[in-house]
Design a protein around this motif. Sequence first.
Motif, PDB file in Angstrom:
ATOM      1  N   TYR A  22     -56.474  -8.378 -44.811  1.00 16.49           N
ATOM      2  CA  TYR A  22     -56.486  -7.914 -43.428  1.00 16.49           C
ATOM      3  C   TYR A  22     -55.089  -7.529 -42.964  1.00 16.49           C
ATOM      4  O   TYR A  22     -54.096  -8.133 -43.376  1.00 16.49           O
ATOM      5  CB  TYR A  22     -57.028  -9.017 -42.517  1.00 16.49           C
ATOM      6  N   PRO A  25     -52.967  -2.284 -38.127  1.00 15.89           N
ATOM      7  CA  PRO A  25     -52.444  -0.966 -38.475  1.00 15.89           C
ATOM      8  C   PRO A  25     -51.084  -0.639 -37.873  1.00 15.89           C
ATOM      9  O   PRO A  25     -50.264   0.007 -38.524  1.00 15.89           O
ATOM     10  CB  PRO A  25     -53.515  -0.004 -37.948  1.00 15.89           C
ATOM     11  N   LYS A  29     -49.446  -2.707 -41.668  1.00 16.11           N
ATOM     12  CA  LYS A  29     -50.169  -1.884 -42.636  1.00 16.11           C
ATOM     13  C   LYS A  29     -49.307  -1.592 -43.863  1.00 16.11           C
ATOM     14  O   LYS A  29     -49.800  -1.633 -44.992  1.00 16.11           O
ATOM     15  CB  LYS A  29     -50.642  -0.566 -42.011  1.00 16.11           C
ATOM     16  N   TRP A  51     -59.418   0.528 -44.632  1.00 15.61           N
ATOM     17  CA  TRP A  51     -60.023   0.771 -43.317  1.00 15.61           C
ATOM     18  C   TRP A  51     -59.013   0.437 -42.232  1.00 15.61           C
ATOM     19  O   TRP A  51     -58.517  -0.683 -42.179  1.00 15.61           O
ATOM     20  CB  TRP A  51     -61.275  -0.097 -43.131  1.00 15.61           C
ATOM     21  N   ASP A  52     -58.710   1.394 -41.360  1.00 11.92           N
ATOM     22  CA  ASP A  52     -57.769   1.175 -40.252  1.00 11.92           C
ATOM     23  C   ASP A  52     -58.463   0.617 -39.016  1.00 11.92           C
ATOM     24  O   ASP A  52     -57.902   0.656 -37.917  1.00 11.92           O
ATOM     25  CB  ASP A  52     -57.048   2.479 -39.892  1.00 11.92           C
ATOM     26  N   ARG A  53     -59.660   0.121 -39.193  1.00  9.60           N
ATOM     27  CA  ARG A  53     -60.435  -0.453 -38.091  1.00  9.60           C
ATOM     28  C   ARG A  53     -61.342  -1.534 -38.669  1.00  9.60           C
ATOM     29  O   ARG A  53     -61.589  -1.562 -39.871  1.00  9.60           O
ATOM     30  CB  ARG A  53     -61.277   0.618 -37.418  1.00  9.60           C
ATOM     31  N   ARG A  60     -60.845  -7.228 -38.314  1.00  9.44           N
ATOM     32  CA  ARG A  60     -59.542  -6.556 -38.368  1.00  9.44           C
ATOM     33  C   ARG A  60     -59.592  -5.500 -39.463  1.00  9.44           C
ATOM     34  O   ARG A  60     -60.414  -5.565 -40.369  1.00  9.44           O
ATOM     35  CB  ARG A  60     -58.463  -7.598 -38.673  1.00  9.44           C
ATOM     36  N   ALA A  61     -58.704  -4.536 -39.372  1.00  5.54           N
ATOM     37  CA  ALA A  61     -58.554  -3.537 -40.434  1.00  5.54           C
ATOM     38  C   ALA A  61     -58.332  -4.268 -41.753  1.00  5.54           C
ATOM     39  O   ALA A  61     -57.744  -5.360 -41.782  1.00  5.54           O
ATOM     40  CB  ALA A  61     -57.375  -2.625 -40.120  1.00  5.54           C
TER      41      ALA A  61
END
Length: 139
Positions: A22, A25, A29, A51-53, A60-61
């Motif tokens: 996790y 972003p 990231k 995944w940014d979402r 969480r991303a």
Amino acid sequence: MPDGATAIRKVGEIASYHAHVYFRPDIDKEAALSLREAVGARFPVRLGTVWDRPVGPHSRAMFQIAFPPAVFAGLVPWLMLNHGGLSILVHPNTTNPRRDHLSDAAWIGEPLPLSGEVLPEAQEADLAGPANTLPNVEP
């Protein structure tokens, strides 16, 4: 079996494992992507989509690392030592995804909330699939 005791489960129930890494972003990231690259350089795993979402039960991303049981003993201790403050959920893949994520999982770093209601209680066990990495560095 004594009253209240649960049946002993066999390790053979585990078809594979997932590690969900996790990140935020806008904050970490880059650290997550560096960890992703380091894992791929060291272990024969299947690296999933970044995944940014939040997606699925995850709050969480994140990105997923799928791996067979034979890789667990090398990868998970390495993640314990190299997670860099990121939260990582490690869970088995059996025929019960809800139990896998919520009851039979282990956290590295800070545990995060999961939306367990979106996970089914029964489905075919998830195999790790072929590795999409080519390790070239010693763990």
